[in-house]
Design an enzyme around this catalytic site. Sequence first.
Site, PDB file in Angstrom:
ATOM      1  N   GLU A  52       0.782  -1.064  -0.203  1.00  0.00           N
ATOM      2  CA  GLU A  52       0.057   0.005   0.144  1.00  0.00           C
ATOM      3  C   GLU A  52       0.955   1.229   0.079  1.00  0.00           C
ATOM      4  O   GLU A  52       1.750   1.508   0.969  1.00  0.00           O
ATOM      5  CB  GLU A  52      -0.872   0.084   1.086  1.00  0.00           C
ATOM      6  CG  GLU A  52      -1.882   1.215   1.303  1.00  0.00           C
ATOM      7  CD  GLU A  52      -2.492   1.701   0.068  1.00  0.00           C
ATOM      8  OE1 GLU A  52      -2.381   2.886  -0.461  1.00  0.00           O
ATOM      9  OE2 GLU A  52      -3.360   0.839  -0.315  1.00  0.00           O
ATOM     10  N   LYS A  53       0.739   2.113  -0.992  1.00  0.00           N
ATOM     11  CA  LYS A  53       1.484   3.279  -1.047  1.00  0.00           C
ATOM     12  C   LYS A  53       1.167   4.366  -0.400  1.00  0.00           C
ATOM     13  O   LYS A  53       1.876   5.452  -0.100  1.00  0.00           O
ATOM     14  CB  LYS A  53       1.699   3.797  -2.701  1.00  0.00           C
ATOM     15  CG  LYS A  53       0.337   4.246  -3.279  1.00  0.00           C
ATOM     16  CD  LYS A  53       0.704   4.647  -4.605  1.00  0.00           C
ATOM     17  CE  LYS A  53      -0.650   5.161  -5.229  1.00  0.00           C
ATOM     18  NZ  LYS A  53      -0.269   5.424  -6.825  1.00  0.00           N
ATOM     19  N   LEU A  84      -3.661   2.116   4.559  1.00  0.00           N
ATOM     20  CA  LEU A  84      -4.709   1.063   4.631  1.00  0.00           C
ATOM     21  C   LEU A  84      -5.975   1.585   4.527  1.00  0.00           C
ATOM     22  O   LEU A  84      -6.325   2.771   5.404  1.00  0.00           O
ATOM     23  CB  LEU A  84      -4.220   0.218   5.871  1.00  0.00           C
ATOM     24  CG  LEU A  84      -3.033  -0.541   5.831  1.00  0.00           C
ATOM     25  CD1 LEU A  84      -2.783  -1.453   7.020  1.00  0.00           C
ATOM     26  CD2 LEU A  84      -3.091  -1.500   4.616  1.00  0.00           C
ATOM     27  N   GLY A  85      -6.815   0.875   3.885  1.00  0.00           N
ATOM     28  CA  GLY A  85      -8.240   1.243   3.827  1.00  0.00           C
ATOM     29  C   GLY A  85      -8.448   1.957   2.869  1.00  0.00           C
ATOM     30  O   GLY A  85      -9.853   2.126   2.208  1.00  0.00           O
ATOM     31  N   VAL A 142      -9.120   4.500  -0.654  1.00  0.00           N
ATOM     32  CA  VAL A 142     -10.140   5.781  -0.878  1.00  0.00           C
ATOM     33  C   VAL A 142     -11.342   5.580   0.246  1.00  0.00           C
ATOM     34  O   VAL A 142     -11.614   6.731   0.973  1.00  0.00           O
ATOM     35  CB  VAL A 142     -10.483   6.095  -2.327  1.00  0.00           C
ATOM     36  CG1 VAL A 142     -11.596   7.070  -2.264  1.00  0.00           C
ATOM     37  CG2 VAL A 142      -9.352   6.221  -3.085  1.00  0.00           C
ATOM     38  N   GLY A 150     -24.696  15.370 -10.345  1.00  0.00           N
ATOM     39  CA  GLY A 150     -25.601  15.110  -9.262  1.00  0.00           C
ATOM     40  C   GLY A 150     -25.786  13.453  -8.927  1.00  0.00           C
ATOM     41  O   GLY A 150     -26.737  13.021  -8.510  1.00  0.00           O
ATOM     42  N   ILE A 185     -21.550  10.657  -4.960  1.00  0.00           N
ATOM     43  CA  ILE A 185     -20.709  11.422  -4.239  1.00  0.00           C
ATOM     44  C   ILE A 185     -21.425  12.936  -4.165  1.00  0.00           C
ATOM     45  O   ILE A 185     -21.328  13.853  -3.099  1.00  0.00           O
ATOM     46  CB  ILE A 185     -19.430  11.369  -4.844  1.00  0.00           C
ATOM     47  CG1 ILE A 185     -19.140   9.976  -4.671  1.00  0.00           C
ATOM     48  CG2 ILE A 185     -18.448  12.393  -4.206  1.00  0.00           C
ATOM     49  CD1 ILE A 185     -17.636   9.758  -5.405  1.00  0.00           C
ATOM     50  N   HIS A 195     -41.677  -5.981  15.547  1.00  0.00           N
ATOM     51  CA  HIS A 195     -42.394  -4.904  15.605  1.00  0.00           C
ATOM     52  C   HIS A 195     -42.481  -4.171  16.858  1.00  0.00           C
ATOM     53  O   HIS A 195     -42.189  -4.903  17.892  1.00  0.00           O
ATOM     54  CB  HIS A 195     -43.976  -5.517  15.570  1.00  0.00           C
ATOM     55  CG  HIS A 195     -44.981  -4.456  15.898  1.00  0.00           C
ATOM     56  ND1 HIS A 195     -45.224  -3.494  14.609  1.00  0.00           N
ATOM     57  CD2 HIS A 195     -45.753  -3.935  16.578  1.00  0.00           C
ATOM     58  CE1 HIS A 195     -46.240  -2.764  15.059  1.00  0.00           C
ATOM     59  NE2 HIS A 195     -46.433  -2.997  16.308  1.00  0.00           N
TER      60      HIS A 195
END
Length: 451
Positions: free
Chosen positions: A31-32, A35-36, A38, A179, A182, A437
């Site tokens: 991972e550059k 972590l996680g 975007v 629209g 995001i 319920h």
Amino acid sequence: MTDLLIIGGGPAGYVAAERAGHKGLSVILFEKKALGGVCLNEGCIPTKTMLYSAKTYENALHGDKYGIFAENVRFEYDKIVSRKNKVVRKLVAGIKTKMKVNNVTVVEGEAVIAGRSDKGIEVTCNGENHLGKNLLICTGSEASVPPIPGLKDAGDVILTNREILALKEQPENLVVIGGGVIGMEFASFYNSLGSKVTVIEMLPEILGNNDFEISAMSRDIFVKKGIEFHLNAKVVQVEGNKVIFEKDGETHTVEGDKILLSVGRRANTQGFGLENIGVELHKGGIKVDEKMRTNVPNVFAAGDVTGFSLLAHTASREGEVVVNNLTGRNDVMRYNAIPGVVYINPEIAAVGETEESAKAKNIAYKVAKLPMAYAGRFVAENEGGSGLCKVLVGEKYGEVIGVHMIGNPSSEMIYGACMAIEQEMTLEEMKEVVFPHPTVSEIFKEVVFEF
């Protein structure tokens, strides 16, 4: 030799790494950035954290509807951002712990595919070579930047999802180009905090992949909240903080302190050596089959880099499919029951076919719908709120093929519809399911009895 090399630590990569490590495979995850991916750092989690702050503020402002009165209700933007950052840090730390517990080696740096031979697949990172039996590519996506004249000259007025999350101050006037999900989530957030928000959309309706009726209902709610919409509008130029667009043959101009670009995302397929092993691309993403295999043996791809279903939960499931097949379980990726949620206020959640998609595919269907107010819990907790639940079933067998909802908390209920579609449940089978319920989820069963 390592069993599985993974490039990219987003939802596809870290979930695959965790599952593979848990099943005893040796795993290296490259991972550059953080972590996680975007989703955790610049998308899903930070936006939902901020949206919850906005929802809490709105509820406090309008507490009188529930007999609760508060004076001098206010918010501090810097504290909203600070809490967002704290949540992200906590969850990133959680992923690091998961990697450690499952014996996953995490290498921080930019990985490049060097080549493939009879010995395996070689990946270089930080000047070191790593050899693996299998490679999983999870390099994700980035915001698309359209070739609009003047865009590059507008400087820091122009924002993508990354820059807007880093803002130190709330813009008084925000123009959103696009629209979609995001764009509307940021529009909802800043509208709740009192910003003037204008949304410019090329299509006839916002949230284009959603059920048209649901999207229109959402837009009507936001119009009442003060958001200005320009539909069927094409942006033709940006001049500083001015957005120039054409609509109905006329040219219009709107101004904003900030301009958010939200016109989609594109797969990250460049700069890490795909060409060194001859991975085939398709429609801007890596081409894969139902087992997430590329055209190159022992090379897989999952997540946004495939350019197909750009959702974090889709990515995670695709990563699981890869690991299951590597560890002896025959598994294939299915996309008929992938849920989609728009975390605006009120929420939208959907899964399966819309009326529009069913017609386009020539699927014979029946439809029934009811206002959310048919569920007592919704009335109790959403004073003056509106909502809708729509269910589509196949005409021949009566199996559930689509469910679409607007109203809180749709995001927490949609999984039940996913399970119904995944299991091909019929109306008669759904009628026998007992719902708790009072819950808002009962609306699903109420609609089923409308057929």
